[in-house]
Scaffold this motif. Sequence first.
Motif, mmCIF file in Angstrom:
data_model
loop_
_atom_site.group_PDB
_atom_site.id
_atom_site.type_symbol
_atom_site.label_atom_id
_atom_site.label_comp_id
_atom_site.label_asym_id
_atom_site.label_seq_id
_atom_site.Cartn_x
_atom_site.Cartn_y
_atom_site.Cartn_z
ATOM 1 N N LYS A 53 0.784 -1.265 -0.105
ATOM 2 C CA LYS A 53 0.036 0.050 0.025
ATOM 3 C C LYS A 53 0.773 1.137 -0.002
ATOM 4 O O LYS A 53 0.542 2.216 -0.811
ATOM 5 N N LEU A 54 1.835 1.184 0.883
ATOM 6 C CA LEU A 54 2.996 2.292 0.924
ATOM 7 C C LEU A 54 3.344 2.688 -0.382
ATOM 8 O O LEU A 54 3.637 3.746 -0.849
ATOM 9 N N GLN A 55 4.245 1.600 -1.044
ATOM 10 C CA GLN A 55 4.710 1.636 -2.392
ATOM 11 C C GLN A 55 3.867 2.167 -3.579
ATOM 12 O O GLN A 55 4.236 2.971 -4.273
ATOM 13 N N ALA A 56 2.677 1.669 -3.392
ATOM 14 C CA ALA A 56 1.650 2.296 -4.546
ATOM 15 C C ALA A 56 1.354 3.800 -4.152
ATOM 16 O O ALA A 56 1.307 4.456 -5.387
ATOM 17 N N LYS A 57 1.108 4.105 -2.999
ATOM 18 C CA LYS A 57 1.151 5.506 -2.517
ATOM 19 C C LYS A 57 2.004 6.410 -3.035
ATOM 20 O O LYS A 57 2.106 7.440 -3.688
ATOM 21 N N MET A 58 3.352 5.814 -3.017
ATOM 22 C CA MET A 58 4.850 6.595 -3.358
ATOM 23 C C MET A 58 4.791 6.718 -4.682
ATOM 24 O O MET A 58 5.148 7.748 -5.398
ATOM 25 N N SER A 63 4.284 9.593 -9.790
ATOM 26 C CA SER A 63 3.829 9.873 -11.144
ATOM 27 C C SER A 63 3.191 11.305 -11.251
ATOM 28 O O SER A 63 3.208 11.973 -12.293
ATOM 29 N N SER A 64 2.407 11.690 -10.103
ATOM 30 C CA SER A 64 1.701 13.139 -10.175
ATOM 31 C C SER A 64 2.821 14.397 -10.206
ATOM 32 O O SER A 64 2.644 15.166 -10.964
ATOM 33 N N ALA A 65 3.998 13.967 -9.668
ATOM 34 C CA ALA A 65 4.871 14.996 -9.585
ATOM 35 C C ALA A 65 5.629 15.028 -10.970
ATOM 36 O O ALA A 65 5.971 15.942 -11.430
ATOM 37 N N SER A 70 6.558 17.896 -16.072
ATOM 38 C CA SER A 70 6.551 18.184 -17.564
ATOM 39 C C SER A 70 5.464 19.353 -17.809
ATOM 40 O O SER A 70 5.846 20.171 -18.874
ATOM 41 N N LYS A 71 4.513 19.873 -17.086
ATOM 42 C CA LYS A 71 3.822 21.147 -17.212
ATOM 43 C C LYS A 71 4.572 22.216 -17.009
ATOM 44 O O LYS A 71 4.440 23.273 -17.816
ATOM 45 N N VAL A 136 11.970 13.869 -8.214
ATOM 46 C CA VAL A 136 11.645 14.562 -9.478
ATOM 47 C C VAL A 136 11.873 15.856 -9.326
ATOM 48 O O VAL A 136 11.397 16.754 -8.278
ATOM 49 N N ARG A 137 12.625 16.454 -10.153
ATOM 50 C CA ARG A 137 12.797 17.977 -10.212
ATOM 51 C C ARG A 137 12.402 18.759 -11.498
ATOM 52 O O ARG A 137 12.437 17.983 -12.463
ATOM 53 N N GLY A 138 12.027 19.992 -11.518
ATOM 54 C CA GLY A 138 11.679 20.815 -12.749
ATOM 55 C C GLY A 138 12.155 21.937 -12.740
ATOM 56 O O GLY A 138 12.839 22.501 -11.795
#
Length: 169
Positions: A53-58, A63-65, A70-71, A136-138
């Motif tokens: 569950k924790l891995q899926a949440k991370m 992925s949202s980050a 990309s935006k 993730v960095r942008g």
Amino acid sequence: MKLILRADMENLGKLGDIVAVKPGYGRNYLIPQGLAMMASKSNLKVFELERKKLQAKMDSLRSSASDLASKIAGATVTIEVRVGEGDKLYGSVTSAMIADGLEAQGIVVDRKKIVLDDPIRSIGVHEVEVKLHADVRGTIRVMVCRQGEKLIEETAAEESGQQSAEAEA
């Protein structure tokens, strides 16, 4: 104090790592925030049960980050500031100003995630890093210009857009 990490921490470790931290940091921050749990045999068994569950949440956070990165990559924020003699800014451009500029474009980023090594105190184009996740960095392009004026690059882009519109007509 030994703890099992329940989330990826940038300077500490990854999900599931057993780390040694100072007792105050663990007791007062990591455990109450739900970022870690005490390392004991019973807690190791409990952690293994909830690891998926924790891995899926991370993974969903990551992925949202990356989608947000990309935006952000295509975004340009223009900030108009008051300027004195010699093109010196009154004050500086802050991360809150950049976050407000992004929000005006429909991109919501917490101002604390915008990394300014040095305050922006000059007119021109600046590249600013945004730390969206531990992995993730942008980067955002920030254009700082005089109040009431536009930057040369921005004006040239608008003129080329007008010329292409005139050519089509």
